[in-house]
Design an enzyme around this catalytic site. Structure first.
Site, mmCIF file in Angstrom:
data_model
loop_
_atom_site.group_PDB
_atom_site.id
_atom_site.type_symbol
_atom_site.label_atom_id
_atom_site.label_comp_id
_atom_site.label_asym_id
_atom_site.label_seq_id
_atom_site.Cartn_x
_atom_site.Cartn_y
_atom_site.Cartn_z
ATOM 1 N N CYS A 257 3.034 -1.270 6.765
ATOM 2 C CA CYS A 257 2.628 0.129 6.534
ATOM 3 C C CYS A 257 1.695 0.620 7.627
ATOM 4 C CB CYS A 257 1.930 0.261 5.189
ATOM 5 S SG CYS A 257 2.946 -0.240 3.807
ATOM 6 N N THR A 258 0.827 -0.242 8.097
ATOM 7 C CA THR A 258 -0.117 0.156 9.147
ATOM 8 C C THR A 258 0.650 0.580 10.407
ATOM 9 O OG1 THR A 258 -1.807 -1.301 8.253
ATOM 10 C CG2 THR A 258 -2.049 -0.668 10.567
#
Ligand code: BEZ
Length: 207
Positions: free
Chosen positions: A45-46
């Site tokens: 997600c980062t």
């Protein structure tokens, strides 16, 4: 309710790290790239949040507003965005919904119990200025999305809307486009300079 292409994207109000938004009002006359991800402070997600932020100018050029979603709180979003900016060398400026009660995730079918009972999977909705859902993609939690494909799909949809054409496999802007079956060759020749008829049902033109 399961959403389908062509449906009106359901409206909602929800919290973000910038305060509450009313979705349809926030979208205005823009296209929207609405995407969910499983959780803040996770590695895949980062990278996705960072990539979306890095592509801010590409989305803006196409009249598209990005909108993220996860089931974490606005306070967690604020802390995590600091990490995204630091590690992905960017400045994240788009809103991320804080869908702690999973209201929006449920509305958009972003919870897939086979993947997780509680966290949203990687869903993508491309929504047009009429608030119609034009594309849906669902990726598993372990696979980061391909942003070249996301921009390519937006380019294809916007080109199709403007010229009434279709696009073939791996099409990218500048490539030949396809005359759709609903348009006769005679009408296509009136509309476009060059129409190449490979088969009666397979016809190309250049824009
Ligand atoms: C991630 O974003 O890195 C991730 C989240 C949930 C499961 C697997 C990966």
């Amino acid at each position: 309710m399961s959403l389908k292409l062509g449906d009106t994207a359901p409206d909602f109000t929800a919290k973000t790290q910038f305060g509450d938004i009313a979705f349809h009002d926030w979208a205005g006359d823009n296209w929207v790239y609405f995407f969910s991800h499983p959780a803040d402070f996770t590695p895949v997600c980062t990278t996705e949040m960072g990539r979306t932020a890095q592509l801010a100018k590409e989305f803006a050029k196409r009249g598209v507003k990005p909108l993220g979603l996860s089931v974490d709180s606005p306070e967690e979003h604020v802390e995590w965005i600091k990490d995204v900016n630091e590690t992905q060398h960017t400045q994240l400026e788009f809103p991320i919904l804080a869908d702690e009660d999973r209201k929006v995730s449920e509305l958009y079918g972003m919870i897939h119990p086979g993947e997780s009972e509680t966290a949203s999977v990687r869903s993508v909705f491309i929504i047009d200025p009429n608030k119609k859902i034009r594309l849906m993609m669902t990726y598993p939690m372990s696979v980061g999305r391909n942003f070249d494909e996301i921009l390519r799909v937006i380019d294809s949809l916007q080109t199709a809307d403007k010229y009434g054409i279709a696009t073939g496999a791996d099409w990218k802007p500048g490539d030949a486009v396809i005359v759709p079956p609903s348009v006769s060759t005679e009408d296509a020749r009136k509309k476009f300079d060059n129409v190449e008829v490979v088969k009666p049902y397979l016809r190309y033109t250049n824009l």
